[in-house]
Design a protein around this motif. Sequence first.
Motif, PDB file in Angstrom:
ATOM      1  N   LEU A 177      -0.920  -0.362   3.243  1.00 20.60           N
ATOM      2  CA  LEU A 177      -0.931   0.296   1.940  1.00 20.60           C
ATOM      3  C   LEU A 177      -1.280  -0.646   0.794  1.00 20.60           C
ATOM      4  N   GLY A 178      -1.797  -1.814   1.120  1.00 20.00           N
ATOM      5  CA  GLY A 178      -2.245  -2.712   0.056  1.00 20.00           C
ATOM      6  C   GLY A 178      -2.518  -4.110   0.562  1.00 20.00           C
ATOM      7  N   GLY A 215      -5.251  -1.034   2.098  1.00 21.08           N
ATOM      8  CA  GLY A 215      -5.668  -1.396   3.444  1.00 21.08           C
ATOM      9  C   GLY A 215      -4.929  -2.645   3.886  1.00 21.08           C
ATOM     10  N   TYR A 216      -5.109  -3.037   5.134  1.00 21.30           N
ATOM     11  CA  TYR A 216      -4.560  -4.313   5.592  1.00 21.30           C
ATOM     12  C   TYR A 216      -5.372  -5.440   4.955  1.00 21.30           C
ATOM     13  N   PRO A 217      -4.728  -6.558   4.638  1.00 19.25           N
ATOM     14  CA  PRO A 217      -5.429  -7.593   3.861  1.00 19.25           C
ATOM     15  C   PRO A 217      -6.679  -8.138   4.548  1.00 19.25           C
ATOM     16  N   GLU A 218      -6.621  -8.312   5.874  1.00 19.61           N
ATOM     17  CA  GLU A 218      -7.799  -8.846   6.545  1.00 19.61           C
ATOM     18  C   GLU A 218      -8.993  -7.896   6.414  1.00 19.61           C
ATOM     19  N   ASP A 219      -8.713  -6.590   6.419  1.00 22.57           N
ATOM     20  CA  ASP A 219      -9.790  -5.612   6.230  1.00 22.57           C
ATOM     21  C   ASP A 219     -10.293  -5.637   4.791  1.00 22.57           C
ATOM     22  N   HIS A 268      -2.325 -11.477  -0.234  1.00 17.15           N
ATOM     23  CA  HIS A 268      -1.127 -10.649  -0.115  1.00 17.15           C
ATOM     24  C   HIS A 268      -1.365  -9.511   0.871  1.00 17.15           C
ATOM     25  N   GLY A 269      -0.364  -9.288   1.723  1.00 18.09           N
ATOM     26  CA  GLY A 269      -0.322  -8.112   2.575  1.00 18.09           C
ATOM     27  C   GLY A 269       0.883  -7.286   2.165  1.00 18.09           C
ATOM     28  N   ARG A 270       0.682  -6.043   1.792  1.00 18.59           N
ATOM     29  CA  ARG A 270       1.737  -5.263   1.149  1.00 18.59           C
ATOM     30  C   ARG A 270       2.486  -4.363   2.131  1.00 18.59           C
ATOM     31  N   TYR A 271       3.792  -4.278   1.921  1.00 20.67           N
ATOM     32  CA  TYR A 271       4.634  -3.292   2.602  1.00 20.67           C
ATOM     33  C   TYR A 271       5.497  -2.633   1.532  1.00 20.67           C
ATOM     34  N   GLY A 276      -2.160  -0.715  -7.497  1.00 20.66           N
ATOM     35  CA  GLY A 276      -0.848  -1.274  -7.212  1.00 20.66           C
ATOM     36  C   GLY A 276      -0.841  -2.357  -6.160  1.00 20.66           C
ATOM     37  N   ALA A 277      -1.996  -2.613  -5.539  1.00 21.58           N
ATOM     38  CA  ALA A 277      -2.076  -3.717  -4.587  1.00 21.58           C
ATOM     39  C   ALA A 277      -1.982  -5.042  -5.339  1.00 21.58           C
ATOM     40  N   HIS A 278      -1.532  -6.079  -4.656  1.00 24.85           N
ATOM     41  CA  HIS A 278      -1.480  -7.420  -5.239  1.00 24.85           C
ATOM     42  C   HIS A 278      -2.802  -8.132  -4.924  1.00 24.85           C
ATOM     43  N   PRO A 279      -3.186  -9.162  -5.665  1.00 24.47           N
ATOM     44  CA  PRO A 279      -2.499  -9.793  -6.793  1.00 24.47           C
ATOM     45  C   PRO A 279      -2.576  -8.951  -8.062  1.00 24.47           C
ATOM     46  N   PHE A 280      -1.594  -9.245  -8.967  1.00 21.57           N
ATOM     47  CA  PHE A 280      -1.650  -8.759 -10.330  1.00 21.57           C
ATOM     48  C   PHE A 280      -2.130  -9.909 -11.199  1.00 21.57           C
TER      49      PHE A 280
END
Length: 364
Positions: A45-46, A160-164, A182-185, A195-199
């Motif tokens: 999700l991010g 998405g997943y960070p590697e993707d 960043h990989g978000r949960y 809303g995904a990181h980085p900000f």
Amino acid sequence: MLKEGQVRIPSGCAISGIFSRNGRRLDGEKIIASIETMHVRSNGLGGGFAAYGIYPEHRDCYALHVFYDNETAKEEAEKLLLKYFEISVSEKIPTRPMPQITDAPIIWRYFAIPSPHFLQDKELEEKELAVECVFKINADIAGAYVFSCGKNMGVFKAVGYPEDVGRYYRLEEYEGYSWTAHGRYPTNTPGWWGGAHPFALLDYTIVHNGEISSYDANRRFIEMYGYKCALLTDTEVITYMIDYLHRRKQLTLTEVADVIAAPFWEEIDRMPEDRRRYYTSLRNIFSDMLITGPFSILLGFEGGIMALNDRLKLRSLVAAEKDDMVYIASEECAIRAIEPELDRIFAPKYGEPVIYTLNKEAQL
């Protein structure tokens, strides 16, 4: 059997950073490989990245990365941008089609310098002008969001997943001396592109693992000084507090860390008199800027990187060095995956910043 998304993982999220103290520019392959090692700490999700030194041909321009929901939002935002800036380049950010990345907005970037007439008329300092423009777009134009606005750096993020996400943005084509990922949960906030990181704000970028229980107090304080929190996640406020403390109030980064991750009062009471006065002053002056709750963060900034844990070290963080290279991640495996042989590896202490900056000889 529990499926993904049906269980809460409070220690989830992954962060990783790579930094060359000599200013060597590295492509995005290693940071993608590092964050991919911690795939299970994300839920798709991010994901996102920040990179520094990637636009040397436009080093004197602000690089504005913008999400648009539609062409109408783009037209409205560009009218406002042209009031504040002289734009030399306007282009779509290159991406590659990937089935894992869906519902993409229009992703655009501009290289621009502040309008000298606007600066004179508004009597604004250059960076304040850029900040004012960004907040106006993000707060007032529906469907437009400036997610990166620094010089010679950029943020790249998505659902998405960070590697993707890294491969979607073709990060192997960029070279920078500093990378964070960043990989978000997400647990309490929605997963969406903004809303995904980085900000980011100006050259400050934050990736964060944890939750901020002091968010409302932090937000109310920082919004009194013109900052606008509208991105549906607690991490946003950290970026603005650092900009306020470091750029506006001219605190050192060590002092910034001593504000947002200040020792407990009982610990302060046991300190020598000079340290006790120091921390007492900071806690009294900036009482609403203390971050409570579990967190580990990586701050990227022009010429450096900082890692910081909360006061109880409730989120994992590992740092390592090899020659001129610095590696910081949520887990050791994310470092060993890209540099098996290290000169030094250690766990940063609770509430104590780990700061690296470019060597004086580094040429950017």
